[in-house]
Enzyme design. Structure first.
Site, short mmCIF file in Angstrom:
data_model
loop_
_atom_site.label_atom_id
_atom_site.label_comp_id
_atom_site.label_asym_id
_atom_site.label_seq_id
_atom_site.Cartn_x
_atom_site.Cartn_y
_atom_site.Cartn_z
CB SER A 72 -0.98 0.01 1.18
OG SER A 72 -0.39 -0.51 2.32
CG HIS A 96 -3.66 -1.07 -2.34
ND1 HIS A 96 -4.26 0.12 -2.03
CD2 HIS A 96 -3.20 -1.57 -1.17
CE1 HIS A 96 -4.15 0.34 -0.73
NE2 HIS A 96 -3.51 -0.67 -0.19
CD GLU A 107 -6.08 2.44 -4.56
OE1 GLU A 107 -6.44 3.63 -4.61
OE2 GLU A 107 -5.23 2.03 -3.74
CG ASN A 161 -3.98 4.74 1.44
OD1 ASN A 161 -5.15 4.68 1.84
ND2 ASN A 161 -3.11 3.76 1.59
#
Ligand SMILES: NC(=O)c1ccc[n+]([C@@H]2O[C@H](COP(=O)([O-])OP(=O)(O)OC[C@H]3O[C@@H](n4cnc5c(N)ncnc54)[C@H](O)[C@@H]3O)[C@@H](O)[C@H]2O)c1
Length: 591
Positions: free
Chosen positions: A425, A446, A458, A496
């Site tokens: 990540s 991800h 992702e 994120n």
């Protein structure tokens, strides 16, 4: 005790003012509505009658209640009527000079004890108060649209506002069934202050072509449980309004992250204001419609076909590895669960069995499906067994040296043509890729925790990833019923990179004593419909994990506004890591 403010004047009965007038009358207060002229006053009355009639139709209001509340509302165009009120709430259009001259006039008209409140979203309450001779009795009261459903009210104090006046207005809000939060005079206050900075980053991300609008929106909905994606929300708010709010925020903060993304200006200049004009980031069926129409993309080209995937290997034995094995096995793929030892692999499989058992107990999985999934999983303590799989998903410790060593080993062991995926990540996918002699075959996948429940993946392509490798993973996601979004190999990927700067802004707001932990959490949940407030989320994710992600983002983009808030660093240094240690932004041990 007497109820606060038995008679309230509402000046400006448009979208917000009409809603506020109805809420006040519903609480049994007398409402003196004032509009700009006789025609506007008639229109305002129509609006109030129509909205309350709708409420009766939908069963939100009894017919008698409606009659009673309408009897409490008078509407006219004479501002001097406000002299009879204990409180004046101003809800005229967002224009500083208009509001200032109105307040100067109200100051002359109303007795000295009357409290004057502005409904501004982004203008300076202090400057509005300065137009009067009673700044200690002037404050902001920021309702959210639609007033009848949105429970949040931000009660905004300037440095001169008498705290008792603010408390009185907060009590009024509670009496209306609302949840007041205390905020200082800063553009955007709490909820919009945090929301718009994030929306701006999403617009900038789209503008840099890092990901498509659909993928950015899906990532935030599915990865964070937000009610809407940021670009769809910008279209709903109105691109012009969003740009104005951001301009006001930038004027005060001088933080480049608040400077409206250039694309917002371009859309406004082109008249593409969002839903209301029929086009913004998306195209809609008609102005005012919420129905998105697909558009032919000028740069669309046929995609490469993916490679065939019949068997999968997953490296690791932790939470993510076990969850990912469950996803593949439930979709019918034979999976090799490869850990550092046979024992660790067996333990991970037992963990998986427990998770499947829970699904059976909850009625989400049949016993046959459980047995079929378990039968597809083979635990092994030797990576050599991965030689013949078509795809390997690495989910070992988040440590670049460990991952690179594993990728180098996979390069030696796994057959040519297999796809090698990392679930990292926060580390660069390319650094895993270059540990092999076949970086074209390496891609990021991800997943989100818990992997069996979270729909989002992702899919991260590096500058070297082959097109058919990306395609393989996209096709696989569809087969295992995950929603893939595509992005490049940049810190934070989509979710994120948009989530953590927002969390960091919330910490900064707290650190500056602008608002409290509870008020900030409440503002985001009630004002924006977020499933959790930023501090609840930080305590769940872990403050140490959050700090690491923020540091990685800051290191990558070198944006001063992305530097981790010192308060977060201090809490981590003090060992307050969130729920897992019993204390983070809140004390969990004593609850
Ligand atoms: N719409 C939203 O989502 C929203 C949400 C929160 C806060 N706000 C803020 O609330 C305020 C009102 O916004 P709105 O969306 O209701 O605007 P609006 O345009 O719907 O309504 C404004 C009303 O004020 C009237 N008006 C104009 N000049 C006047 C005057 N001199 N005296 C009396 N009435 C006058 C207009 O005739 C109109 O009916 C703004 O400050 C806005 O920023 C809006």
């Amino acid at each position: 005790m007497e109820r606060p403010f038995p008679t309230v004047a509402v000046v400006g009965l448009g979208t917000m003012g009409a809603g506020v007038a109805v809420a006040l009358a519903r609480s049994g207060r007398r409402v003196i509505g004032v509009e700009a002229g006789p025609t506007q006053a008639l229109r305002a009355l129509d609006r109030i009658e129509a909205s309350t009639a709708r409420a009766v139709e939908r069963g939100r209001l009894e017919a008698e209640e409606r009659a009673a509340l309408l009897a409490l509302i008078e509407v006219g165009d004479d501002l001097t009527a406000a002299a009879r009120a204990d409180l004046v709430v101003e809800e005229v259009p967002e224009d500083l000079e208009l509001k200032r001259s109105l307040f100067a006039e109200l100051d002359r008209i109303c007795p000295p004890e009357t409290v004057l409140a502005t409904g501004t979203t982004a203008l300076s309450v202090t400057r509005i108060a300065a137009a009067t001779s009673r700044p200690e009795r002037v404050l902001g009261v920021h309702f959210f649209n639609p007033v009848h459903t949105m429970r949040l009210v931000e009660v905004v104090r300037t440095v001169l506002t008498d705290p008792q006046v603010a408390e009185g207005v907060a009590e009024l809000a509670r009496d209306l069934g609302k949840e007041p939060v205390a905020a200082g005079d800063r553009a955007g206050f709490i909820a919009n202050g945090l929301l718009f900075a994030y929306l701006n980053q999403a617009a900038a991300m789209f503008e840099s072509r890092y990901a498509t609008r659909e993928d950015i929106d899906a990532a935030m909905r599915l990865g964070c449980g937000l009610p809407m994606g940021p670009l769809a929300l910008l279209d709903l708010i109105g691109i012009d309004t969003a740009r104005t709010v951001l301009e006001a925020m930038y004027a005060q903060s001088k933080d480049r992250l608040h400077a409206p993304a250039p694309i917002l200006g371009q859309l406004v200049a082109a008249g593409l204001l969002g839903r209301k004009s029929g086009r913004g980031f998306y195209a809609y069926e008609a102005p005012g419609s919420s129905k998105v129409v697909p558009e032919a993309r000028a740069d669309a080209r046929p995609r490469a076909a993916g490679r065939e995937v019949r068997s999968i290997g997953v490296c690791g034995s932790g939470t993510m590895a076990t969850g990912i094995v469950e996803v593949f096995a439930k979709a019918g793929f034979p999976v090799l669960l490869a850990a550092r030892s046979q024992e660790k692999a067996e333990r991970a499989k037992a963990q998986l069995a427990r998770s499947l058992e829970r699904s059976v107990a909850r009625g989400r999985l049949s016993e046959q499906a459980r047995d079929a999934a378990l039968a597809l999983v083979t635990p092994t303590g030797s990576y050599r067994d991965l030689a013949e799989v078509d795809l390997v998903v690495e989910a070992v410790a988040e440590d670049l040296a460990v991952k690179r060593e594993l990728f180098a080993a996979l390069d030696e062991l796994v057959k040519p043509g297999a796809v090698l995926a990392t679930t990292t990540s926060s580390l660069p996918v390319i650094s895993c890729a270059t540990a092999t002699s076949r970086p074209r075959d390496v891609v990021g996948m991800h997943f989100f925790n818990p992997a069996p429940a979270m729909k989002l993946v992702e899919v991260v392509s590096t500058v070297l990833t082959a097109e058919d490798v990306t395609a393989t993973v996209l096709e696989l996601c569809a087969k295992v019923r995950k929603h893939p979004v595509e992005c490049g190999d940049r810190a934070g990927f989509i979710v994120n990179a948009l989530l953590f700067p927002y969390l960091n802004d919330a910490v900064r707001m707290l650190q500056e004593h602008y608002a409290t932990v509870d008020d900030i959490d409440t503002a985001m949940k009630l004002g924006c419909g977020y499933p959790m407030g930023p501090f609840e989320l930080l305590d769940v994710v872990g403050l140490d994990v959050s700090l690491t992600i923020e540091q990685v983002l800051h290191q990558e983009f070198r944006e001063p506004g992305l530097a981790a808030a010192p308060l977060l660093e201090h809490l981590v240094a003090a060992g307050c890591l969130g729920r897992k240690t019993g204390r983070g932004f809140r004390d969990h041990a004593r609850r």
